[in-house]
Design a protein around this motif. Structure first.
Motif, PDB file in Angstrom:
ATOM      1  N   LEU A  15       0.675  -1.051  -0.237  1.00 36.62           N
ATOM      2  CA  LEU A  15       0.021   0.106  -0.084  1.00 36.62           C
ATOM      3  C   LEU A  15       0.795   1.328   0.018  1.00 36.62           C
ATOM      4  CD1 LEU A  15      -2.708  -1.146   2.519  1.00 36.62           C
ATOM      5  CD2 LEU A  15      -3.017  -1.144   0.138  1.00 36.62           C
ATOM      6  N   ARG A  20       1.041   3.239  -5.691  1.00 37.96           N
ATOM      7  CA  ARG A  20      -0.143   3.835  -6.280  1.00 37.96           C
ATOM      8  C   ARG A  20       0.043   4.914  -7.117  1.00 37.96           C
ATOM      9  NH1 ARG A  20      -3.890   4.687  -0.991  1.00 37.96           N
ATOM     10  NH2 ARG A  20      -1.642   4.437   0.279  1.00 37.96           N
ATOM     11  N   VAL A  24       5.571   8.997 -12.216  1.00 35.50           N
ATOM     12  CA  VAL A  24       6.510   9.678 -11.721  1.00 35.50           C
ATOM     13  C   VAL A  24       7.323  10.365 -12.808  1.00 35.50           C
ATOM     14  CG1 VAL A  24       8.620   9.969 -10.098  1.00 35.50           C
ATOM     15  CG2 VAL A  24       6.715   8.265  -9.894  1.00 35.50           C
ATOM     16  N   GLY A  56       4.779  -8.536   5.981  1.00 36.24           N
ATOM     17  CA  GLY A  56       3.975  -8.250   7.185  1.00 36.24           C
ATOM     18  C   GLY A  56       3.900  -6.946   7.942  1.00 36.24           C
ATOM     19  N   MET A  86       8.089   4.088   7.036  1.00 36.42           N
ATOM     20  CA  MET A  86       6.824   3.683   6.804  1.00 36.42           C
ATOM     21  C   MET A  86       5.912   4.450   5.951  1.00 36.42           C
ATOM     22  SD  MET A  86       8.002   3.501  10.252  1.00 36.42           S
ATOM     23  CE  MET A  86       7.081   4.735  10.922  1.00 36.42           C
TER      24      MET A  86
END
Ligand SMILES: Cc1cc2nc3c(=O)[nH]c(=O)nc-3n(C[C@H](O)[C@H](O)[C@H](O)COP(=O)(O)OP(=O)(O)OC[C@H]3O[C@@H](n4cnc5c(N)ncnc54)[C@H](O)[C@@H]3O)c2cc1C
Length: 259
Positions: A15, A20, A24, A56, A86
């Motif tokens: 994700l 997504r 670019v 995970g 993240m």
């Protein structure tokens, strides 16, 4: 990398913002490239250099005498250093959730499941990984209601509540779950999203504005923990993420090699 072992941990269904991004245009040297192609090229190159991949969500990072212990779903990974990357997306918490963290709301089946032996719990899950965690919990707890908050396959023998949780509140010794339709009370609630609130992921991490505070070597305030990319703040761009990742990786290697 410098004779050291590197492990990249990310959810199986990627994700990331890059995955997504349709196109670019401003990554140096590549005029028009899709985010998915660029990400695949990054992953292939990292693998060819010996980096390992694990799928995970990291639920918690705990400092140990020799480095860090990372809880990844139901697995434990040990590392000497950690580079946080993240992205900027932050999981949206439910009203009341933050106040109940550690007081009935948990994000880690392995860490907290045993507190609910024979008790009643609710599981909110966004994906298949939540199913795995729920299967682990079901063998420990007395009663489990499963709320699939995003669409995914759920085992037929789960007690599924097809209602969207809208808020959490404290009850006498437990947690109340509010949905549009009704209210239910449990001894505990387990939440499995694709990301984690930073306050839960790593205790004591200093922030600056909307990002993780870092110095020019991408060191955070916690020795041995580095951060790179959108999670450190603006500009939110691939070139900046890659550059910071490079600096963080070198600094992390030096941190290990200096002992
Ligand atoms: C629509 C759109 C268009 C864009 N266009 C451009 C553009 O043209 N040029 C440009 O330079 N930039 C663009 N960007 C921004 C660019 O995508 C980001 O700057 C870049 O992806 C940042 O990389 P990152 O690795 O820091 O974060 P991300 O790409 O967001 O990756 C973060 C990863 O960490 C994973 N993760 C999060 N929490 C956990 C956890 N607890 N455990 C394990 N894994 C976790 C996520 O699942 C994800 O895989 C665009 C972004 C969007 C949304």
């Amino acid at each position: 990398m410098r004779g050291l072992d590197a492990l990249m941990i990310a959810p199986k269904i990627n994700l990331s913002w890059l995955a997504r991004t349709d196109r670019v245009d401003n990554y140096p040297g590549l005029k028009e490239v899709s985010g998915a192609d660029l990400l695949k090229a990054f992953e292939d190159q990292a693998a060819s250099m010996g980096a390992q991949t694990m799928h995970g969500t990291v639920r918690q990072i705990l400092p140990t005498d020799s480095g860090f212990m990372l809880l990844v779903e139901n697995d434990v990974v040990e590392a000497k250093t950690v580079v946080l990357a993240m992205g900027a997306a932050k999981p949206k918490l439910l009203p009341g959730e933050e106040e109940l963290i550690g007081a009935g709301v948990s994000y880690c089946a392995t860490c907290d499941g045993h507190f609910y032996k024979g008790k009643s719990i609710a599981v909110f899950s966004e994906n298949d990984q939540g199913v795995e965690e729920a299967e682990f919990l079901r063998d420990i707890v007395g009663k489990m209601d499963y709320y699939p908050v995003k669409k995914h396959d759920v085992p037929g023998d789960f007690n599924v509540i097809d209602e969207r949780p809208t808020a959490l509140y404290q009850t006498d010794g437990g947690v109340g779950v509010e949905t549009k339709e009704t209210k239910r009370s449990y001894d505990g609630v387990f939440v499995f999203r694709t990301g984690m609130p930073l306050s839960m992921l790593l205790e004591g991490l200093a922030m600056q504005d909307a990002g993780i505070a870092v110095d020019r070597s991408m060191r955070t305030n916690i020795p041995g923990v580095f951060a790179a990319g959108d999670c450190t703040g603006k500009p939110l761009q691939v070139a900046k993420a890659v550059g910071e990742g490079n600096v963080a990786a070198i600094a992390a290697a030096e941190y290990i090699q200096k002992g």
